[in-house]
Write a protein that holds these residues in place. Structure first.
Motif, PDB file in Angstrom:
ATOM      1  N   PRO A   1       0.825  -1.219   0.000  1.00  0.00           N
ATOM      2  CA  PRO A   1       0.000   0.000   0.000  1.00  0.00           C
ATOM      3  C   PRO A   1       0.857   1.266   0.000  1.00  0.00           C
ATOM      4  O   PRO A   1       1.704   1.452   0.853  1.00  0.00           O
ATOM      5  N   ASN A   2       0.656   2.080  -0.989  1.00  0.00           N
ATOM      6  CA  ASN A   2       1.307   3.382  -1.083  1.00  0.00           C
ATOM      7  C   ASN A   2       0.361   4.291  -1.854  1.00  0.00           C
ATOM      8  O   ASN A   2       0.644   4.741  -2.961  1.00  0.00           O
ATOM      9  N   PRO A   3      -0.816   4.525  -1.281  1.00  0.00           N
ATOM     10  CA  PRO A   3      -1.853   5.240  -2.017  1.00  0.00           C
ATOM     11  C   PRO A   3      -1.492   6.680  -2.309  1.00  0.00           C
ATOM     12  O   PRO A   3      -0.737   7.308  -1.579  1.00  0.00           O
ATOM     13  N   VAL A   4      -2.026   7.162  -3.402  1.00  0.00           N
ATOM     14  CA  VAL A   4      -1.916   8.569  -3.756  1.00  0.00           C
ATOM     15  C   VAL A   4      -3.353   9.104  -3.777  1.00  0.00           C
ATOM     16  O   VAL A   4      -4.039   9.018  -4.800  1.00  0.00           O
TER      17      VAL A   4
ATOM     18  N   PHE B   1      -3.622   6.345 -17.365  1.00  0.00           N
ATOM     19  CA  PHE B   1      -4.449   5.160 -17.175  1.00  0.00           C
ATOM     20  C   PHE B   1      -4.712   4.826 -15.707  1.00  0.00           C
ATOM     21  O   PHE B   1      -5.762   4.302 -15.365  1.00  0.00           O
ATOM     22  N   THR B   2      -3.740   5.084 -14.839  1.00  0.00           N
ATOM     23  CA  THR B   2      -3.862   4.601 -13.459  1.00  0.00           C
ATOM     24  C   THR B   2      -3.585   5.653 -12.391  1.00  0.00           C
ATOM     25  O   THR B   2      -3.753   5.368 -11.200  1.00  0.00           O
ATOM     26  N   GLY B   3      -3.139   6.833 -12.769  1.00  0.00           N
ATOM     27  CA  GLY B   3      -2.806   7.831 -11.766  1.00  0.00           C
ATOM     28  C   GLY B   3      -1.475   7.599 -11.099  1.00  0.00           C
ATOM     29  O   GLY B   3      -1.155   8.228 -10.083  1.00  0.00           O
ATOM     30  N   ARG B   4      -0.680   6.706 -11.674  1.00  0.00           N
ATOM     31  CA  ARG B   4       0.643   6.385 -11.143  1.00  0.00           C
ATOM     32  C   ARG B   4       1.570   6.179 -12.337  1.00  0.00           C
ATOM     33  O   ARG B   4       1.154   5.623 -13.346  1.00  0.00           O
TER      34      ARG B   4
ATOM     35  N   GLY C   1      -3.315   9.904  -8.668  1.00  0.00           N
ATOM     36  CA  GLY C   1      -4.404   9.359  -7.877  1.00  0.00           C
ATOM     37  C   GLY C   1      -4.532   7.861  -8.054  1.00  0.00           C
ATOM     38  O   GLY C   1      -5.309   7.380  -8.889  1.00  0.00           O
ATOM     39  N   TYR C   2      -3.736   7.118  -7.318  1.00  0.00           N
ATOM     40  CA  TYR C   2      -3.767   5.659  -7.416  1.00  0.00           C
ATOM     41  C   TYR C   2      -4.238   5.075  -6.086  1.00  0.00           C
ATOM     42  O   TYR C   2      -3.767   5.505  -5.042  1.00  0.00           O
ATOM     43  N   PRO C   3      -5.190   4.154  -6.096  1.00  0.00           N
ATOM     44  CA  PRO C   3      -5.727   3.416  -7.246  1.00  0.00           C
ATOM     45  C   PRO C   3      -6.988   3.995  -7.867  1.00  0.00           C
ATOM     46  O   PRO C   3      -7.592   3.352  -8.728  1.00  0.00           O
ATOM     47  N   ALA C   4      -7.420   5.186  -7.460  1.00  0.00           N
ATOM     48  CA  ALA C   4      -8.697   5.717  -7.948  1.00  0.00           C
ATOM     49  C   ALA C   4      -8.740   5.818  -9.472  1.00  0.00           C
ATOM     50  O   ALA C   4      -9.746   5.435 -10.098  1.00  0.00           O
ATOM     51  N   ILE C   5      -7.673   6.326 -10.090  1.00  0.00           N
ATOM     52  CA  ILE C   5      -7.678   6.466 -11.546  1.00  0.00           C
ATOM     53  C   ILE C   5      -7.614   5.099 -12.216  1.00  0.00           C
ATOM     54  O   ILE C   5      -8.214   4.882 -13.277  1.00  0.00           O
ATOM     55  N   HIS C   6      -6.896   4.174 -11.609  1.00  0.00           N
ATOM     56  CA  HIS C   6      -6.901   2.791 -12.120  1.00  0.00           C
ATOM     57  C   HIS C   6      -8.323   2.244 -12.182  1.00  0.00           C
ATOM     58  O   HIS C   6      -8.755   1.686 -13.197  1.00  0.00           O
ATOM     59  N   HIS C   7      -9.063   2.384 -11.087  1.00  0.00           N
ATOM     60  CA  HIS C   7     -10.433   1.877 -11.050  1.00  0.00           C
ATOM     61  C   HIS C   7     -11.340   2.641 -12.015  1.00  0.00           C
ATOM     62  O   HIS C   7     -12.283   2.073 -12.577  1.00  0.00           O
TER      63      HIS C   7
END
Length: 346
Positions: free
Chosen positions: A76-79, A272-275, A295-301
Motif C-alpha cells: 500500500p502506497n496510495p496517492v 491510465f492509473t494515476g501512477r 491518484g492511485y488506485p482511484a484512476i486505475h479503477h
C-alpha cells in the motif's frame, strides 16, 4: 562468478541468472512461472488486482511443479485524489467510455488491493519468495515473512529506497530502472523516476547496500543481461520480452500492438492509473496525459472498465499497452526458450 553471486543464486534456486518478472493484469500465468523454472530461472506470480482466492489457486498450481517461485505483492502506497480533480478527469474519460455504453465510477474508489488478506495467506501457507512493489510494507510484515521461512525482495528505483529496504530487513532488492515496462516501483509516484541507465542504477545500489541486487528495466537481449551482471547484479528480471511468449496471457490486442510498426515509442504516463507507468504511446495518452491527475488506485479503477472493453474490441488506442524500451525484441517462443537465450552470456 563471485562467491556472493553464487550464494544469492543458490538462495533463489537459480541455475541461470534470469527471473520472469511479475506482470499484473493478466500477462503472467502460473504456466509462465513453471516454464521459467524449467529453464533454470525463476518466476513470480503477480498478485496485483487478484483476489486472495485466485492467488491461492495459482499458488497451488505452481506448488504441484515442486519448483522455486515467488509472489509479488503491491505494498500500500496510495496517492489520494480529491473529489473535484477526480470528477473533472472522470468527466473527460467518460466521453470515450460512452462509445462502449459504459458508466464509469462517479466517485473515487480507494482500496489496498486486499493487502492484509494476501499477507495472511502467505503467512499461513508460506511461499519461497515474496517481493513488494510500490513501497515498503508497514509494521513487522517483512520480519514475519522471514520468520515463516520466506525470502523477501523489495523493488527500488534509487539508492534512498534501497537503503530503506535494507534497513527494513529485505534479503534482496530489485533495482528497477525507468526503462521498465508497466508501473514504476517508485516510493514517490509524484516524482517521475530518474532516467538513469539500468547498469548505472545497479552499480549505485550495489555500492550502497550490502544485500544482493537484481536488475530490471529494458532488459531484452543477452548483451543487456550480460551488462547488468557485469555491473554487479546477481540476476536480471525480464518482463516485456515475455509478453508474446507461449505462456503469456496478455490480451491479443496488447500482443499485436507490440509488433505493430506504427507503435514506435514508449512513454511514461499516469493517464491510465494515476501512477507512473511505461507503455506504448497511443491516442489515449496523447489525449489525456496532460490533464491526468495523480491518484492511485482511484484512476486505475476509473479507467479499468474502459480498458477492458477496448482490449476485448481490439482497439489498442484505448488500452494500457505496458512495455519497456526493449519491446521490439518480443518473441513468439516458449518462456523457457526466451530465458535460455537471454542467459547465454551469464
Amino acid at each position: 562468478m563471485t562467491a556472493r553471486t553464487k550464494a544469492a543464486r543458490d538462495l533463489l534456486g537459480l541455475d541461470i541468472p534470469l527471473i520472469a518478472a511479475p506482470m499484473a493484469g493478466g500477462a503472467t500465468t502460473a504456466q509462465m512461472v513453471i516454464a521459467a523454472a524449467d529453464a533454470g530461472g525463476m518466476g513470480f506470480l503477480a498478485a496485483g488486482y487478484k483476489t486472495p482466492q485466485v492467488l491461492l489457486t495459482e499458488i497451488a498450481t505452481v506448488r504441484k511443479a515442486s519448483i522455486p517461485f515467488g509472489v509479488n505483492i503491491f505494498a500500500p502506497n496510495p496517492v489520494p485524489i480529491d473529489a473535484a480533480s477526480y470528477r473533472q478527469y472522470a468527466h473527460l474519460v467518460q466521453e470515450v467510455a460512452y462509445r462502449f455504453e459504459l458508466e464509469l465510477p462517479s466517485d473515487p474508489i480507494e482500496d489496498d488491493d486486499a493487502f492484509g488478506a494476501k499477507i495472511d495467506l502467505l503467512l499461513t501457507d508460506p511461499v519461497p519468495v515474496v517481493s513488494f512493489t510500490f513501497g515498503l510494507p508497514g509494521g513487522d510484515v517483512i520480519a514475519r515473512l522471514k520468520k515463516a521461512g520466506t525470502i523477501v525482495v523489495q523493488t527500488v528505483t534509487n539508492t534512498v529506497e534501497a537503503t530503506a529496504a535494507a534497513e527494513a530487513g529485505a534479503d534482496l532488492v530489485v533495482a528497477q530502472a525507468g526503462a521498465a515496462g508497466g508501473h514504476s516501483g517508485t516510493f514517490t509516484p509524484d516524482r517521475p523516476p530518474a532516467g538513469i541507465a539500468v547498469t548505472d542504477l545497479v552499480a549505485e545500489v550495489s555500492a550502497t547496500v550490502d544485500i544482493p541486487v537484481i536488475a530490471a528495466g529494458g532488459l531484452a537481449s543477452a548483451e543487456a543481461v550480460s551488462q547488468v551482471l557485469g555491473a554487479g547484479a546477481v540476476a536480471a528480471a525480464v518482463g516485456t520480452v515475455l509478453l508474446r511468449a507461449d505462456e503469456s496471457a496478455a490480451s491479443p490486442t496488447h500482443k499485436a500492438a507490440l509488433i505493430d510498426p506504427a507503435r514506435n515509442e514508449t512513454v511514461l504516463t499516469r493517464a491510465f492509473t494515476g501512477r507512473p507507468a511505461r507503455g506504448l504511446r497511443n491516442a489515449f495518452i496523447d489525449r489525456f496525459e496532460a490533464g491526468a491527475p495523480l491518484g492511485y488506485p482511484a484512476i486505475h479503477h476509473l479507467t479499468s472498465p474502459l480498458r477492458k472493453a477496448a482490449a476485448a474490441a481490439g482497439i489498442d488506442d484505448l488500452v494500457h499497452l505496458w512495455a519497456g524500451t526493449g519491446y521490439r525484441r518480443v518473441r513468439d517462443e516458449s518462456t523457457a526458450t526466451i530465458l535460455a537465450g537471454l542467459a547465454r552470456n551469464g
